[in-house]
Design a protein around this motif. Structure first.
Motif, short mmCIF file in Angstrom:
data_model
loop_
_atom_site.label_atom_id
_atom_site.label_comp_id
_atom_site.label_asym_id
_atom_site.label_seq_id
_atom_site.Cartn_x
_atom_site.Cartn_y
_atom_site.Cartn_z
N ALA A 118 1.04 -3.84 5.94
CA ALA A 118 0.60 -3.02 4.87
C ALA A 118 0.51 -4.01 3.65
O ALA A 118 1.71 -4.94 3.68
N GLU A 119 -0.24 -3.85 2.83
CA GLU A 119 -0.32 -4.80 1.47
C GLU A 119 -0.73 -3.91 0.24
O GLU A 119 -1.43 -3.11 0.36
N LEU A 120 0.10 -4.22 -0.72
CA LEU A 120 -0.53 -3.69 -2.23
C LEU A 120 -0.95 -4.66 -2.95
O LEU A 120 -0.36 -5.55 -3.34
N ILE A 121 -2.24 -4.10 -3.41
CA ILE A 121 -2.98 -5.22 -3.99
C ILE A 121 -3.36 -4.86 -5.61
O ILE A 121 -3.70 -3.31 -5.54
N ALA B 271 2.33 -1.95 -15.12
CA ALA B 271 1.82 -0.56 -15.88
C ALA B 271 0.51 -0.96 -16.42
O ALA B 271 -0.17 0.00 -16.76
N GLN B 272 0.10 -2.23 -16.69
CA GLN B 272 -1.31 -2.41 -17.44
C GLN B 272 -2.43 -2.64 -16.55
O GLN B 272 -3.25 -3.05 -16.77
N ALA B 273 -1.90 -2.57 -14.98
CA ALA B 273 -3.26 -2.92 -14.38
C ALA B 273 -4.42 -2.06 -14.31
O ALA B 273 -4.13 -0.92 -14.69
N SER B 274 -5.62 -2.50 -13.85
CA SER B 274 -6.83 -1.68 -14.04
C SER B 274 -6.86 -1.13 -12.54
O SER B 274 -7.87 -0.25 -12.28
N LYS B 275 -6.64 -1.93 -11.41
CA LYS B 275 -7.05 -1.32 -10.06
C LYS B 275 -5.92 -1.34 -9.41
O LYS B 275 -5.13 -2.64 -9.13
N VAL B 276 -5.35 -0.64 -8.29
CA VAL B 276 -4.41 -0.70 -7.32
C VAL B 276 -4.75 0.00 -5.96
O VAL B 276 -5.48 1.02 -5.94
N ALA C 162 0.65 4.68 -9.50
CA ALA C 162 0.10 4.16 -8.30
C ALA C 162 0.93 3.17 -7.60
O ALA C 162 1.02 3.16 -6.25
N VAL C 163 1.39 2.08 -8.33
CA VAL C 163 2.18 1.38 -7.90
C VAL C 163 3.43 1.67 -7.39
O VAL C 163 3.91 1.39 -6.05
#
Length: 221
Positions: A90-93, A116-121, A156-157
């Motif tokens: 599995a990978e977390l992108i 915390a500032q990501a726009s997509k997970v 989400a992370v």
């Protein structure tokens, strides 16, 4: 007048009844509940861990007891079930960049940031399957007010990191591959068998017996 009042009451009760029925149907057919029911049906029990992608109408569930992972799409109308030994990793992108990974034959790539500032997970599950080698679930990025969806990128992370831990534990508990191809295993064992055989005791040469008999005869006479 009384007759009109009764008619109004009938309409009122009918409206309340229809509202309750409509609310019940909406609750029953809500996306996360439909996906959960589909996962439970596919696994044959309540899933021990579930992750949702309601924007993509997808979900994945783990059964730690029987060793299965089910994936569903089209709100549960279609899906597949994989055994643990079919899971490749599995990978977390995060924002199109792989930030953590757990994969067979590789050391785990650990996540060191919360992003915390990501726009997509996105969580990508990988399988040893020709038709469905990958299955992606968007954990954050689409606007959703459903409580099963992460409200922040950091949440989400955290969900993705937890699933990476699940997959990493699954991979580590699977037995390692045989050093021989399946068709050569029996041949290899046959070749190795003589090495494990007990060594037979040495048989003395015939002249040793003659020497022992001569010695015995000389002592007797």
């Amino acid at each position: 007048m009384a007759h009109a009042a009764r008619i109004l009451l009938y309409f009122l009760f009918a409206g309340i009844g229809l509202t309750l029925i409509a609310s019940g149907l909406m609750w029953w057919f809500e996306a996360s509940r439909r996906l959960a029911r589909a996962l439970n049906t596919a696994l044959g029990k309540v899933a021990d861990a579930i992750v949702y992608d309601l924007g993509g109408q997808k979900a994945a569930g783990l059964d730690f007891t029987n060793g299965d992972l089910a994936i569903m799409w089209k709100t549960g109308a279609q899906g597949l079930v994989f055994t643990f030994d079919e899971i490749e990793g599995a990978e977390l992108i995060v924002d199109e960049r792989v930030v953590a990974r757990a994969q067979k034959g590789e050391s785990r790539k650990v996540l060191n940031e919360t992003h915390a500032q990501a726009s997509k997970v996105t969580l990508r599950l990988m399988f040893n399957d020709v038709q469905t080698p990958e299955f992606e679930l968007n954990l954050y990025g689409d606007i959703s007010h459903n409580p099963v969806h992460a409200k922040t990128a950091a949440e989400a992370v955290r969900i993705g990191r937890k699933w990476l831990s699940h997959i990493d534990a699954v991979i580590k508990r699977m037995p390692g591959p045989s050093p021989y191809p399946p068709e050569e295993t029996e041949v290899a064992i046959a070749h190795e068998a003589p090495k494990r055989a007990t060594k037979a005791p040495a048989i003395p040469p015939p002249w040793d017996d003659d020497d022992q008999n001569d010695t015995y005869d000389n002592e007797k006479y």
